[in-house]
Motif scaffolding. Sequence first.
Motif, short mmCIF file in Angstrom:
data_model
loop_
_atom_site.label_atom_id
_atom_site.label_comp_id
_atom_site.label_asym_id
_atom_site.label_seq_id
_atom_site.Cartn_x
_atom_site.Cartn_y
_atom_site.Cartn_z
N ASN A 193 0.83 -1.19 0.00
CA ASN A 193 0.00 0.00 0.00
C ASN A 193 0.88 1.26 0.00
O ASN A 193 0.99 1.96 1.01
N ALA A 194 1.50 1.48 -1.15
CA ALA A 194 2.47 2.57 -1.25
C ALA A 194 1.80 3.93 -1.11
O ALA A 194 0.60 4.09 -1.32
N ARG A 195 2.60 4.92 -0.75
CA ARG A 195 2.13 6.29 -0.61
C ARG A 195 2.14 6.98 -1.97
O ARG A 195 2.88 6.59 -2.88
N TYR A 196 1.34 8.03 -2.12
CA TYR A 196 1.31 8.81 -3.36
C TYR A 196 1.57 10.27 -3.04
O TYR A 196 0.88 10.86 -2.21
N ASP A 197 2.57 10.84 -3.69
CA ASP A 197 2.96 12.24 -3.50
C ASP A 197 2.01 13.14 -4.30
O ASP A 197 1.95 13.05 -5.53
N SER A 198 1.28 13.99 -3.62
CA SER A 198 0.31 14.86 -4.29
C SER A 198 0.96 15.81 -5.28
O SER A 198 0.35 16.24 -6.26
N SER A 199 2.25 16.16 -5.05
CA SER A 199 2.93 17.10 -5.96
C SER A 199 3.16 16.50 -7.34
O SER A 199 3.41 17.22 -8.31
N ASN A 200 3.07 15.15 -7.45
CA ASN A 200 3.26 14.51 -8.74
C ASN A 200 2.12 14.80 -9.71
O ASN A 200 2.20 14.48 -10.90
N ARG A 201 1.04 15.38 -9.19
CA ARG A 201 -0.09 15.74 -10.06
C ARG A 201 -0.11 17.22 -10.40
O ARG A 201 -0.92 17.67 -11.21
N ALA A 202 0.78 18.00 -9.79
CA ALA A 202 0.79 19.45 -10.00
C ALA A 202 1.28 19.78 -11.41
O ALA A 202 2.37 19.37 -11.82
N ARG A 203 0.50 20.54 -12.14
CA ARG A 203 0.84 20.86 -13.53
C ARG A 203 1.84 22.01 -13.66
O ARG A 203 2.17 22.44 -14.77
N THR A 204 2.30 22.52 -12.54
CA THR A 204 3.32 23.56 -12.59
C THR A 204 4.67 23.00 -13.01
O THR A 204 5.54 23.75 -13.44
N TYR A 205 4.85 21.68 -12.88
CA TYR A 205 6.13 21.05 -13.23
C TYR A 205 6.07 20.51 -14.66
O TYR A 205 5.10 19.84 -15.04
N ARG A 218 7.72 18.07 -16.02
CA ARG A 218 7.66 16.61 -16.08
C ARG A 218 6.22 16.12 -15.94
O ARG A 218 5.80 15.19 -16.64
N ASN A 219 5.47 16.72 -15.03
CA ASN A 219 4.10 16.28 -14.82
C ASN A 219 3.23 16.53 -16.05
O ASN A 219 2.36 15.73 -16.39
N VAL A 255 1.62 14.12 -22.80
CA VAL A 255 2.39 13.60 -23.93
C VAL A 255 2.55 12.09 -23.89
O VAL A 255 2.34 11.40 -24.89
N LEU A 256 2.92 11.55 -22.72
CA LEU A 256 3.20 10.12 -22.62
C LEU A 256 2.01 9.24 -23.02
O LEU A 256 2.21 8.24 -23.73
N PRO A 257 0.78 9.56 -22.62
CA PRO A 257 -0.36 8.73 -23.05
C PRO A 257 -0.50 8.66 -24.57
O PRO A 257 -0.86 7.62 -25.11
N VAL A 258 -0.20 9.77 -25.26
CA VAL A 258 -0.28 9.78 -26.73
C VAL A 258 0.76 8.84 -27.32
O VAL A 258 0.48 8.05 -28.24
#
Length: 473
Positions: A185-197, A199-200, A206-209
Amino acid sequence: MKHDVHKFIRKHRLIEAGDTIIVAVSGGPDSIALLDFLWKERTRYSIDVRACHVHHQLRDVEADEDEAYIRQFCQKRRIPLYSKRVDVKKYAMASGDGTQVAARKLRYEWFSELLSEMPNSKLATGHHGDDQTETMLMQMIRGGLPIRAYGIPAVRKLGDGVVIRPFLGITKEMIEHYCKQHGLNARYDSSNRARTYTRNRIRQDVLPVLKRENQQVHTHMQRWQEWMKDDQQWLQQQAEESLSSIIIEKSERNVTISCAALLSVALPLQRRLIHLILNYLYGKNSPSITSIHIEQVLELMNQDNPSWDYHLSRSFIVRREYDFCHFSGAQENTLEEQEHILSVPGRIEFADWVLEAYITEDAAFTEAENEIVLDKKALAEPLLIRKRQPSDRIACRGMEGTKKVGRLFIDRKIPKQERENWPILVDGNGEVLWVPYLHRTRVAQAEDDSSCRLVVACCRQGKKKADFTSSSD
């Protein structure tokens, strides 16, 4: 998944019997899956598995919960855990680095210390195939130097040890399936969803395409990274072996080469030879040497004109005299005669002037008379501050064509002694962007839809604002 990881480990010889593998754990699926995988395969590889965690003090309660989760995970499996708290915000303010860059620097400084304290140790990170794809795309978009390999290496040196990435051959989807399959039950970093970065945004848009076009894009990117790394290393070796054949004279601050000898070798080697010379002269204080610098030097060398000067940053000059080309440090008599890189964010002093650069998210920001606002995405970096040069021209706002900078000083009746110490803001192409208080460029001008606004402000120490003629642009 296991088969792919074992295959990747064997191919790149990431693990040897007797190794101590320290897994860098954030609490997220990637690092937790890697720690669990290596811990369960420790007998197979005859390794000692340990964990380390860095608390960046950026996400308050969420980060505390991550740390508690990792501690509980390791205690349950009796995995030795090393943890450390670092003050990223304080370090970022002192260094001028962005939060992400500061966090990475502090993290890897400590990782290096850990490796130096443990013999036969390696640091393992949870970077995977999707990370590889994102990283390569980011570096291409940002204009990384083409003579270097892009991407994340499977193994690289760090201090007295090495960093390994056993998961580069698999995807994020495989890792999440592994976590679900093994009840992690790994943790999820909320900042990984921030569109200011950046990479995100690449990850989400892009990656889904790319994956819809080819589910194995991560495999092709990994192969491309590996082949490109091998090719670049070979070309670099060829350039180093060719260097002695083009050098006529060499000292600590000067290198003279034969233009004919340089131009006689293949173009890929010409680029690398110039890069080697610049790296040698700049030494440890090397600024960002861009492809633009290299291309401009080559373009000048291919001209029929037998004599020219080209000014690089940090007071270095490339000068051609018939078949001789001199790379040399300019005289450093005064601070005003040098060029200085203006970092973003950053602050420098030039004579009795102080200039600062920073990013603003305020779309309604308006320029004061001692400021210029530019569209960062339209700029050719790095930004430089230097004294005026006789050939300087500026594409003034509100005017067609360009105007000589020297004429600006005359029109505004700036005393001659003042002109010599007046800072000029130029971009990485040598384009004059701003003559403070006199005129701003229309190049890279921030518009209403500019998403990234860069502000450069200036003031003069010991001088009142009334000493300056305000800008009319």
